[in-house]
Scaffold this motif. Structure first.
Motif, short mmCIF file in Angstrom:
data_model
loop_
_atom_site.label_atom_id
_atom_site.label_comp_id
_atom_site.label_asym_id
_atom_site.label_seq_id
_atom_site.Cartn_x
_atom_site.Cartn_y
_atom_site.Cartn_z
N CYS A 82 0.88 -1.60 -0.16
CA CYS A 82 0.10 -0.08 0.16
C CYS A 82 0.41 0.81 0.09
N SER A 83 0.07 2.20 -0.76
CA SER A 83 1.54 3.70 -0.81
C SER A 83 1.03 4.27 0.41
N PRO A 84 1.36 5.27 0.48
CA PRO A 84 1.31 6.58 1.45
C PRO A 84 0.38 7.19 1.55
N LEU A 85 -0.75 7.15 1.93
CA LEU A 85 -1.91 8.50 1.56
C LEU A 85 -1.23 10.25 0.92
N TYR A 86 -1.97 10.59 0.31
CA TYR A 86 -1.56 11.84 -0.08
C TYR A 86 -2.89 13.13 -0.32
N LEU A 135 -8.04 12.46 -0.65
CA LEU A 135 -7.05 11.75 0.01
C LEU A 135 -6.90 10.48 -1.55
N ASN A 136 -5.61 10.64 -1.88
CA ASN A 136 -5.22 9.66 -2.78
C ASN A 136 -3.70 8.51 -2.70
N GLY A 137 -4.08 6.99 -3.14
CA GLY A 137 -3.21 6.56 -2.32
C GLY A 137 -2.84 5.38 -3.48
N PRO A 189 1.12 7.26 -6.38
CA PRO A 189 1.20 5.91 -5.17
C PRO A 189 1.74 4.59 -6.08
N ASP A 220 5.10 4.19 -5.70
CA ASP A 220 5.05 4.01 -5.13
C ASP A 220 5.17 2.13 -4.41
N ARG A 258 2.03 14.69 1.66
CA ARG A 258 1.44 13.36 2.96
C ARG A 258 0.47 13.44 3.75
#
Ligand SMILES: Nc1ncnc2c1ncn2[C@@H]1O[C@H](COP(=O)(O)OP(=O)(O)OP(=O)(O)O)[C@@H](O)[C@H]1O
Ligand SMILES: Nc1nc2c(c(=O)[nH]1)N=C(CO)CN2
Length: 162
Positions: A40-44, A58-60, A132, A135, A161
């Motif tokens: 899972c990527s970080p959320l941005y 919020l995107n990931g 993402p 990532d 982030r």
């Protein structure tokens, strides 16, 4: 039967408790028979692109390994969207949504059919999807051209982030 390959799914939310909804979506992906959630990527936090004035997203992204055909993956992700309150048809194009799950990229597969295009047709112009993706799949290439996504300038723009 297909062999298992990597699929990157984009997650986005800008309505309600965005982080909680995305966490639910990831839990539902983990519980989906035939899916293995690999990363899972970080959320941005990202400003809305297109559509009416609306709140930040919020995107990931989530990387899944699965042998399921792309159509089955779409059916499962849309079922998860519905269970998390996504209203369809969308009242407004690119309007606010509790959850959006898109198929961004499937390793080695190009699909151009009614209702399903992979890689996602707007991936390369959307930093909130591209970053993402990279990532969770830093080596991702376009399945037809072989071009690496990390060579796109948009892949290196600054992002916030969550
Ligand atoms: N790669 C893809 N991932 C998800 N949906 C797709 C894809 N390609 C085509 N579609 C189709 O697009 C339709 C609309 O999808 P969705 O509601 O997620 O669009 P959107 O998020 O409003 O806009 P955008 O397509 O610009 O992200 C879906 O019903 C689906 O059939
Ligand atoms: N920042 C941001 N903007 C968007 C997003 C999204 O996920 N994030 N999704 C859209 C339609 O899919 C339209 N605009």
């Amino acid at each position: 039967m297909l062999h298992a390959r990597r699929i990157a799914l984009a997650l986005g939310s800008n309505l309600g408790d965005r982080a909680a909804t995305i966490e639910h979506a990831i839990a539902d992906l983990r519980d989906t028979p035939g899916f293995v959630v690999v990363d899972c990527s970080p959320l941005y936090v990202t400003p809305p692109a297109g559509g009416p004035p609306q709140g930040d997203y919020l995107n990931g992204a989530v990387l899944v390994s699965t042998a399921l055909p792309a159509r089955d993956v779409l059916a499962r992700t849309q079922a998860i969207e519905r269970s998390l309150g996504r209203v369809r048809p969308d009242p407004v194009r690119w309007g606010p949504r509790t959850i959006d799950i898109d198929i961004l990229w499937i390793e080695g597969e190009c699909i151009d059919e009614p209702g399903l295009e992979v890689p996602h047709p707007r991936l390369e112009g959307r930093v909130f999807a591209l970053r993402p993706l990279l990532d969770v799949a830093p080596d991702a290439t376009h399945p037809r051209t072989g071009k690496r996504y990390d060579e796109l300038p948009a892949a290196h723009l600054p992002m916030m982030r969550a």
